[in-house]
Design an enzyme around this catalytic site. Sequence first.
Site, short mmCIF file in Angstrom:
data_model
loop_
_atom_site.label_atom_id
_atom_site.label_comp_id
_atom_site.label_asym_id
_atom_site.label_seq_id
_atom_site.Cartn_x
_atom_site.Cartn_y
_atom_site.Cartn_z
N CYS A 1 0.90 -1.66 -0.24
CA CYS A 1 -0.63 0.41 -0.31
C CYS A 1 1.02 1.27 -0.18
CB CYS A 1 -0.86 -0.24 1.25
SG CYS A 1 -0.16 0.30 2.81
N CYS B 1 12.23 -8.89 12.36
CA CYS B 1 12.66 -9.16 11.31
C CYS B 1 11.50 -9.12 10.66
CB CYS B 1 12.51 -10.59 12.25
SG CYS B 1 13.27 -11.67 11.30
ZN LIG Z 1 0.75 -1.99 3.53
#
Ligand SMILES: [Zn+2]
Length: 141
Positions: free
Chosen positions: A56, A127
């Site tokens: 996004c 991580c």
């Molecule tokens: Zn996102």
Amino acid sequence: MQNTDRTYSVSKTDDEWRAELSPAEYQVLRQAGTERPYVGEYTDTKTEGVYSCRACGAELFTSDTKFDSHCGWPSFYSPLAGDRVEYIEDTTLGMKRVEVRCATCGSHLGHVFEGEGYGTPTDQRYCINSISLTLRPSDTD
Ligand SMILES: [Zn+2]
């Protein structure tokens, strides 16, 4: 992937995600997969810049908090801001881990571990899969 019943500001159907992401990206971001260690494009990257969500575009991490964990994946000791990511308890694989997702679109990023003794300011290790991120280098002039 666990459904959290959350509403995200970027929300797409599974078919839309499949159309927008490569199969490898889809598998990690939308199905909580994990890329193999030491192969991700940002594992040892030192370039200064901001890492955004590959799904996004929300800004998630900066190179300032990236450190050498030698674990095979890009590691950060803190997100850009606490509300950029969300945390979900993950008990798959018989381990209790904390999954990290993008708070804007709910895509899977990786896991966060703490108390490992890395000597970072937070004693945490985010991580994160390289394939979940896009690095935008900062201007160097
Ligand atoms: Zn996102």
